[in-house]
Design a protein around this motif. Structure first.
Motif, PDB file in Angstrom:
ATOM      1  N   SER A 180       1.036  -0.783   0.291  1.00  0.00           N
ATOM      2  CA  SER A 180       0.011  -0.309   0.094  1.00  0.00           C
ATOM      3  C   SER A 180       1.092   1.375  -0.035  1.00  0.00           C
ATOM      4  CB  SER A 180      -1.063   0.204   1.543  1.00  0.00           C
ATOM      5  OG  SER A 180      -1.962  -1.714   1.175  1.00  0.00           O
ATOM      6  N   ALA A 181       1.788   1.657   0.729  1.00  0.00           N
ATOM      7  CA  ALA A 181       2.823   2.474   0.885  1.00  0.00           C
ATOM      8  C   ALA A 181       3.332   2.933  -0.521  1.00  0.00           C
ATOM      9  CB  ALA A 181       3.630   2.347   2.313  1.00  0.00           C
ATOM     10  N   PRO A 182       4.440   2.136  -1.526  1.00  0.00           N
ATOM     11  CA  PRO A 182       4.774   2.776  -2.679  1.00  0.00           C
ATOM     12  C   PRO A 182       3.133   3.083  -3.638  1.00  0.00           C
ATOM     13  CG  PRO A 182       5.364   0.734  -2.232  1.00  0.00           C
ATOM     14  CD  PRO A 182       4.891   0.800  -1.133  1.00  0.00           C
ATOM     15  N   LEU A 183       2.146   1.874  -4.118  1.00  0.00           N
ATOM     16  CA  LEU A 183       1.384   2.753  -4.368  1.00  0.00           C
ATOM     17  C   LEU A 183       0.915   3.865  -4.035  1.00  0.00           C
ATOM     18  CD1 LEU A 183      -0.196  -1.736  -4.747  1.00  0.00           C
ATOM     19  CD2 LEU A 183       0.840   0.321  -6.584  1.00  0.00           C
ATOM     20  N   GLY A 184       0.503   3.770  -2.820  1.00  0.00           N
ATOM     21  CA  GLY A 184      -0.261   5.172  -2.338  1.00  0.00           C
ATOM     22  C   GLY A 184       0.308   6.762  -3.265  1.00  0.00           C
ATOM     23  N   LEU A 185       2.094   6.259  -3.210  1.00  0.00           N
ATOM     24  CA  LEU A 185       2.829   7.092  -3.388  1.00  0.00           C
ATOM     25  C   LEU A 185       2.365   7.648  -4.862  1.00  0.00           C
ATOM     26  CD1 LEU A 185       6.074   6.122  -1.803  1.00  0.00           C
ATOM     27  CD2 LEU A 185       4.516   8.673  -1.396  1.00  0.00           C
ATOM     28  N   THR A 186       2.402   6.786  -5.259  1.00  0.00           N
ATOM     29  CA  THR A 186       1.587   6.892  -6.848  1.00  0.00           C
ATOM     30  C   THR A 186       0.514   8.362  -7.039  1.00  0.00           C
ATOM     31  OG1 THR A 186      -0.672   5.131  -6.803  1.00  0.00           O
ATOM     32  CG2 THR A 186       2.051   4.226  -7.855  1.00  0.00           C
ATOM     33  N   GLN A 187       0.376   8.525  -5.732  1.00  0.00           N
ATOM     34  CA  GLN A 187      -0.586   9.570  -6.189  1.00  0.00           C
ATOM     35  C   GLN A 187       0.378  11.175  -6.595  1.00  0.00           C
ATOM     36  OE1 GLN A 187      -2.678   9.881  -1.916  1.00  0.00           O
ATOM     37  NE2 GLN A 187      -4.508   8.564  -3.260  1.00  0.00           N
ATOM     38  N   LEU A 188       0.861  11.102  -5.785  1.00  0.00           N
ATOM     39  CA  LEU A 188       1.946  12.223  -6.595  1.00  0.00           C
ATOM     40  C   LEU A 188       2.242  12.540  -8.154  1.00  0.00           C
ATOM     41  CD1 LEU A 188       5.432  10.851  -4.454  1.00  0.00           C
ATOM     42  CD2 LEU A 188       3.782  12.727  -3.967  1.00  0.00           C
ATOM     43  N   LEU A 189       2.353  11.606  -9.113  1.00  0.00           N
ATOM     44  CA  LEU A 189       1.635  11.431 -10.266  1.00  0.00           C
ATOM     45  C   LEU A 189       0.873  11.926 -10.676  1.00  0.00           C
ATOM     46  CD1 LEU A 189       2.437   7.211 -11.342  1.00  0.00           C
ATOM     47  CD2 LEU A 189       4.530   9.906 -11.209  1.00  0.00           C
ATOM     48  N   LEU A 190       0.160  12.462 -10.080  1.00  0.00           N
ATOM     49  CA  LEU A 190      -1.378  13.228 -10.630  1.00  0.00           C
ATOM     50  C   LEU A 190      -0.957  14.892  -9.556  1.00  0.00           C
ATOM     51  CD1 LEU A 190      -4.299  12.596 -11.450  1.00  0.00           C
ATOM     52  CD2 LEU A 190      -5.499  12.567  -9.288  1.00  0.00           C
ATOM     53  N   VAL A 191      -0.554  14.412  -8.504  1.00  0.00           N
ATOM     54  CA  VAL A 191      -0.480  16.332  -8.013  1.00  0.00           C
ATOM     55  C   VAL A 191       0.738  16.717  -8.892  1.00  0.00           C
ATOM     56  CG1 VAL A 191       1.219  17.041  -5.964  1.00  0.00           C
ATOM     57  CG2 VAL A 191      -0.253  15.377  -5.494  1.00  0.00           C
ATOM     58  N   TYR A 192       2.078  15.923  -9.538  1.00  0.00           N
ATOM     59  CA  TYR A 192       2.855  17.184  -9.710  1.00  0.00           C
ATOM     60  C   TYR A 192       2.624  16.449 -11.775  1.00  0.00           C
ATOM     61  CZ  TYR A 192       5.534  16.806  -5.275  1.00  0.00           C
ATOM     62  OH  TYR A 192       5.582  17.345  -4.824  1.00  0.00           O
ATOM     63  N   GLY A 193       1.124  16.097 -12.239  1.00  0.00           N
ATOM     64  CA  GLY A 193       0.754  16.675 -13.655  1.00  0.00           C
ATOM     65  C   GLY A 193       1.792  15.447 -14.227  1.00  0.00           C
ATOM     66  N   LEU A 194       2.685  14.202 -13.991  1.00  0.00           N
ATOM     67  CA  LEU A 194       3.572  13.553 -14.803  1.00  0.00           C
ATOM     68  C   LEU A 194       2.665  12.232 -14.791  1.00  0.00           C
ATOM     69  CD1 LEU A 194       5.933  12.595 -12.019  1.00  0.00           C
ATOM     70  CD2 LEU A 194       6.006  13.931 -13.388  1.00  0.00           C
ATOM     71  N   ASN A 195       1.098  12.112 -14.884  1.00  0.00           N
ATOM     72  CA  ASN A 195       0.234  11.205 -15.490  1.00  0.00           C
ATOM     73  C   ASN A 195       0.304  11.718 -16.952  1.00  0.00           C
ATOM     74  OD1 ASN A 195      -0.959  12.808 -13.852  1.00  0.00           O
ATOM     75  ND2 ASN A 195      -2.925  12.597 -14.969  1.00  0.00           N
ATOM     76  N   ARG A 196       0.423  13.219 -16.932  1.00  0.00           N
ATOM     77  CA  ARG A 196      -0.647  13.628 -18.098  1.00  0.00           C
ATOM     78  C   ARG A 196       0.429  13.432 -19.113  1.00  0.00           C
ATOM     79  NH1 ARG A 196      -2.910  17.450 -14.561  1.00  0.00           N
ATOM     80  NH2 ARG A 196      -1.122  18.573 -14.772  1.00  0.00           N
ATOM     81  N   GLN A 197       1.307  13.696 -18.711  1.00  0.00           N
ATOM     82  CA  GLN A 197       2.488  13.364 -19.775  1.00  0.00           C
ATOM     83  C   GLN A 197       2.630  11.540 -20.288  1.00  0.00           C
ATOM     84  OE1 GLN A 197       6.563  14.354 -17.817  1.00  0.00           O
ATOM     85  NE2 GLN A 197       5.785  17.015 -17.579  1.00  0.00           N
ATOM     86  N   LEU A 198       2.017  10.749 -19.371  1.00  0.00           N
ATOM     87  CA  LEU A 198       1.785   9.516 -19.896  1.00  0.00           C
ATOM     88  C   LEU A 198       1.545   9.266 -20.730  1.00  0.00           C
ATOM     89  CD1 LEU A 198       3.082   7.969 -16.583  1.00  0.00           C
ATOM     90  CD2 LEU A 198       4.173   8.449 -18.206  1.00  0.00           C
ATOM     91  N   GLY A 199       0.339  10.656 -21.312  1.00  0.00           N
ATOM     92  CA  GLY A 199      -0.865  10.174 -21.730  1.00  0.00           C
ATOM     93  C   GLY A 199      -2.005   9.746 -20.442  1.00  0.00           C
ATOM     94  N   ILE A 200      -2.464   9.539 -19.581  1.00  0.00           N
ATOM     95  CA  ILE A 200      -3.655   9.302 -18.664  1.00  0.00           C
ATOM     96  C   ILE A 200      -4.004  10.274 -18.403  1.00  0.00           C
ATOM     97  CG2 ILE A 200      -3.958   7.535 -16.523  1.00  0.00           C
ATOM     98  CD1 ILE A 200      -1.077   6.185 -17.068  1.00  0.00           C
ATOM     99  N   PRO A 201      -5.747  10.772 -18.325  1.00  0.00           N
ATOM    100  CA  PRO A 201      -6.286  11.457 -18.194  1.00  0.00           C
ATOM    101  C   PRO A 201      -6.119  11.481 -17.001  1.00  0.00           C
ATOM    102  CG  PRO A 201      -7.074  10.532 -20.321  1.00  0.00           C
ATOM    103  CD  PRO A 201      -5.930   9.576 -19.961  1.00  0.00           C
ATOM    104  N   ASP A 202      -6.566  12.896 -16.014  1.00  0.00           N
ATOM    105  CA  ASP A 202      -6.801  13.408 -14.666  1.00  0.00           C
ATOM    106  C   ASP A 202      -8.095  12.128 -13.761  1.00  0.00           C
ATOM    107  OD1 ASP A 202      -4.761  14.420 -14.709  1.00  0.00           O
ATOM    108  OD2 ASP A 202      -5.455  16.607 -14.824  1.00  0.00           O
ATOM    109  N   SER A 203      -9.170  12.354 -14.746  1.00  0.00           N
ATOM    110  CA  SER A 203     -10.014  11.404 -13.988  1.00  0.00           C
ATOM    111  C   SER A 203      -9.376   9.714 -14.325  1.00  0.00           C
ATOM    112  CB  SER A 203     -11.220  11.979 -15.602  1.00  0.00           C
ATOM    113  OG  SER A 203     -10.967  11.786 -16.330  1.00  0.00           O
TER     114      SER A 203
END
Length: 348
Positions: A180-203
């Protein structure tokens, strides 16, 4: 609350009396029903308001407590004559049994672990404001997330019941926390907008992240319920289990307050999310701290010590009964010996 205590007591009793249905299976069944109810509520709450008035919805929901009453009448219970003279004596005896149970090391150490597990700081409120105020996610989308998390809860319960209910509680808790701890840190991708660089929409990212964390959270929650049920001795099952759940929920309140203080200290507000990433890191890494106390969790069920929990009156009554039975047996044997001697004398 009273009905919850009664149901908890029944579940613990059935798990102890029926070896084929352990605490894990019964707790999984109960929480599957609860997750199904939550799913139905999330799905129908909005659609019903579109075709019915608020008064009609309230009238419909008032029927469900009556269904609980009807189902309660189907429960079979063997009536037992009370051994207590009055209500005060019963309360005093039950309080003594409850204190005897709670003061045992095999009970209060796991209870303390439950408290520490839930008392770590949480960042849910700050993350929620980030989703709504910063990313502009609507209430409709959050409702869909709720439906999805209800389905994810069912999936987590199924995984636990299918493959993990026979695995030791300590093992499940350790791996659930470590995952849970490392998977919970994946929220950082959304906080810093890195998910959009990977082509994944925020929603899409927020939805998938919530589902995965819900499954892991359910996998960690089920063994905690099993642990709480296993350390409850006979006679005080419902009261002690409700007390343990109160400790668990109270620790959750402390965790939320600790998270709020940490949020304030870092200057994170409903419009300022500059330090939200640091807040998420601290909260997720702090969730690993209870693993240091994992040794307090028993390896197996602790109900083998149940005999020491019972009140002294029960033990003395049992010993007196056994003594009277032995005396009656000896008296009967002596009487038969006397009768045989008298019959022998008559024949002679």
């Amino acid at each position: 609350a009273l009905s919850d205590v009664v149901i908890d007591s029944i579940v613990v009793e059935r798990a102890r009396d029926d070896e084929s249905a352990g605490s894990g299976a019964l707790q999984s069944l109960c929480w599957s029903c609860q997750a199904t109810g939550g799913l139905a509520s999330a799905y129908f709450s909005g659609s019903l308001l579109q075709v019915m008035s608020a008064q009609q919805v309230f009238a419909l929901t008032s029927v469900f407590p009556l269904l609980v009453v009807a189902m309660g009448s189907r429960l079979t219970e063997v009536p037992r004559k009370s051994k207590y003279e009055d209500f005060t004596t019963m309360v005093s005896s039950q309080a003594s049994m409850l204190w005897s149970a709670a003061s045992q090391r095999s009970v209060w150490l796991p209870a303390l672990f439950l408290f520490l597990w839930q008392a770590t700081p949480a960042s849910d409120s700050a993350y929620f404001y980030f989703l709504t105020n910063q990313l502009g996610m609507s209430a409709e989308f959050l409702g869909r997330v709720r439906v999805g998390t209800s389905l994810a809860s069912l999936a987590g319960i199924y995984v636990y019941r299918r493959w993990l209910q026979d695995v030791p509680v300590k093992t499940v808790l350790a791996w659930a926390a470590l995952a849970s701890a490392p998977l919970g840190l994946t929220q950082l991708l959304l906080v810093y907008g890195l998910n959009r660089q990977l082509g994944i929409p925020d929603s899409l990212f927020a939805f998938g992240d919530s589902l995965i964390l819900t499954v892991l959270g359910q996998l960690a929650f089920m063994p905690l319920l099993v642990l709480a049920a296993d350390i409850c001795p006979p006679g005080v099952e419902g009261t002690l289990f409700a007390g343990l759940m109160s400790v668990f929920n109270g620790a959750g309140v402390i965790g939320n307050e600790a998270g709020a203080l940490l949020t304030q200290a870092l200057g994170v507000t409903e419009s300022n999310f500059e330090n939200l990433g640091l807040l998420l890191i601290i909260c997720n890494l702090s969730s690993l701290l209870p693993l240091l106390a994992l040794g307090w969790v028993p390896d197996g069920k602790t109900q083998s010590d149940d005999a020491s929990i019972d009140s002294g009156d029960d033990v003395s009554e049992l010993e007196d009964g056994e003594g009277r039975a032995r005396e009656a047996t000896l008296a009967a044997s002596a009487s038969r010996s006397v009768d045989e001697d008298m019959a022998r004398d008559k024949r002679e």
